[in-house]
Design an enzyme around this catalytic site. Structure first.
Site, short mmCIF file in Angstrom:
data_model
loop_
_atom_site.label_atom_id
_atom_site.label_comp_id
_atom_site.label_asym_id
_atom_site.label_seq_id
_atom_site.Cartn_x
_atom_site.Cartn_y
_atom_site.Cartn_z
CB SER A 60 -1.16 0.13 1.30
OG SER A 60 -2.12 1.08 1.12
CG ASP B 146 -4.42 -1.62 0.39
OD1 ASP B 146 -3.74 -2.51 1.01
OD2 ASP B 146 -4.80 -0.43 1.09
#
Length: 318
Positions: free
Chosen positions: A49, A174
């Site tokens: 991320s 993500d």
């Protein structure tokens, strides 16, 4: 331009592992500055991320100047660039049709700015990998070759906030959904000393559930942080893990970038102090250095979870 290095047949000794954490990723910039100033160099960088953005930028230029550039990019980040405001009320945005609340155009521009003139993994100065979630297979997917931008964009595609990223005919979200702090990956790749740049267990939702969304956020938060505790619990004793101090949880919203400077400063000061104490202890009293590492681990927010995991989980990591 720093020379490109590859893992090749030589296993990396030192790895930097950068967690997810949204706007709190500014803390990692301060940590990276402290590591560079203390001449701690990575042989391998792993990111998830926002850690993929910071890790990719560091791997592109792992120098004082490179980290300074990264800090400047963070100082210029604004919420309206990454998450443009809408005339639709917030509550209605969550139920309107569409894949996400925002487009990823602003995030894409930010990723490109982070990377500078690097377009591929092969152009980086240090081997770098990032993780994303394969939506259809429900598994983690690691990227370590080819184009950089799309994998990093996928790694940072926060569910509902940003749209899924399509790579090679597959859909990705993500990486924090499946592996927010990829500690085991560093072990798998042969690292013997691992510096963890974790922003802490921040973003904890309120325990009280008033809406269905509250329950979903709590479940997502637990999923993101439980794995790290378990992996810490079953690490081989031959692996040295140094978790840089994340500090106290700041009072900040996920789209607030006004505290970036403060986060970078505190991340730097805490990490620099800790690294200096650790280096002095290692030089003069090895047992004290070990106590410092243990104290940091014991006082970390995830320690209770790791203790429970050790009691519940067999040693599965060789």
């Amino acid at each position: 331009m720093p020379k490109v290095r590859a893992i090749g047949r030589r296993k990396p000794r030192i790895a930097f592992v950068l967690s997810g954490g949204g706007n709190l990723g500014a803390t990692q910039v301060g940590m990276l500055r402290a590591l560079v100033e203390h001449e701690v160099a990575a042989d391998l960088v792993l990111g998830c991320s926002v850690g993929a953005l910071n890790g990719g930028a560091y791997a592109a230029d792992p120098t004082v100047d490179g980290v300074a550039h990264l800090a400047e990019v963070w100082r210029g980040m604004r919420s309206h660039d990454l998450m443009p405001s809408s005339r639709i009320p917030g509550a209605l945005q969550l139920v309107r049709k569409g894949e996400s609340l925002y487009s990823n155009h602003g995030l894409l521009r930010t990723v490109i700015e982070f990377l500078g003139d690097r377009d591929t993994f092969e152009e980086l100065a240090i081997p770098f990998q990032c993780v994303a979630t394969d939506v259809d297979q429900a598994t983690e997917q690691w990227f370590d070759s080819g184009r950089l931008v799309e994998p990093i964009l996928a790694s940072a595609a926060l569910p509902s906030v940003y749209p899924m990223v399509h790579i090679g005919g597959r859909r990705y979200l993500d990486g924090g959904v499946v592996n927010n702090v990829p500690l085991a990956r560093a072990v798998e790749l042969g690292a013997k000393k691992i510096y963890v740049l974790h922003v802490g267990l921040h973003g904890r939702p309120h325990a009280e559930v008033r809406r269905p969304l509250d329950a979903a956020l709590i479940a997502y938060w637990i999923a993101r942080n439980n794995r790290f505790a378990r992996e810490l619990a079953v690490l081989p004793r031959s692996i040295e893990v140094i978790v840089l101090p994340p500090g106290d949880r700041p009072d900040i919203q996920y789209d607030d970038f006004q505290q970036t400077e403060d986060l970078m400063t505190k991340g730097y000061e805490r990490a620099s102090t800790y690294l200096a104490e650790l280096a002095e202890a290692e030089a003069n009293e090895p047992r004290l250095a070990e106590r410092l590492r243990l104290d940091m681990f014991k006082t970390a927010e995830w320690r209770p979870g790791a203790r429970r995991a050790r009691n519940e989980t067999p040693d599965v990591m060789p």
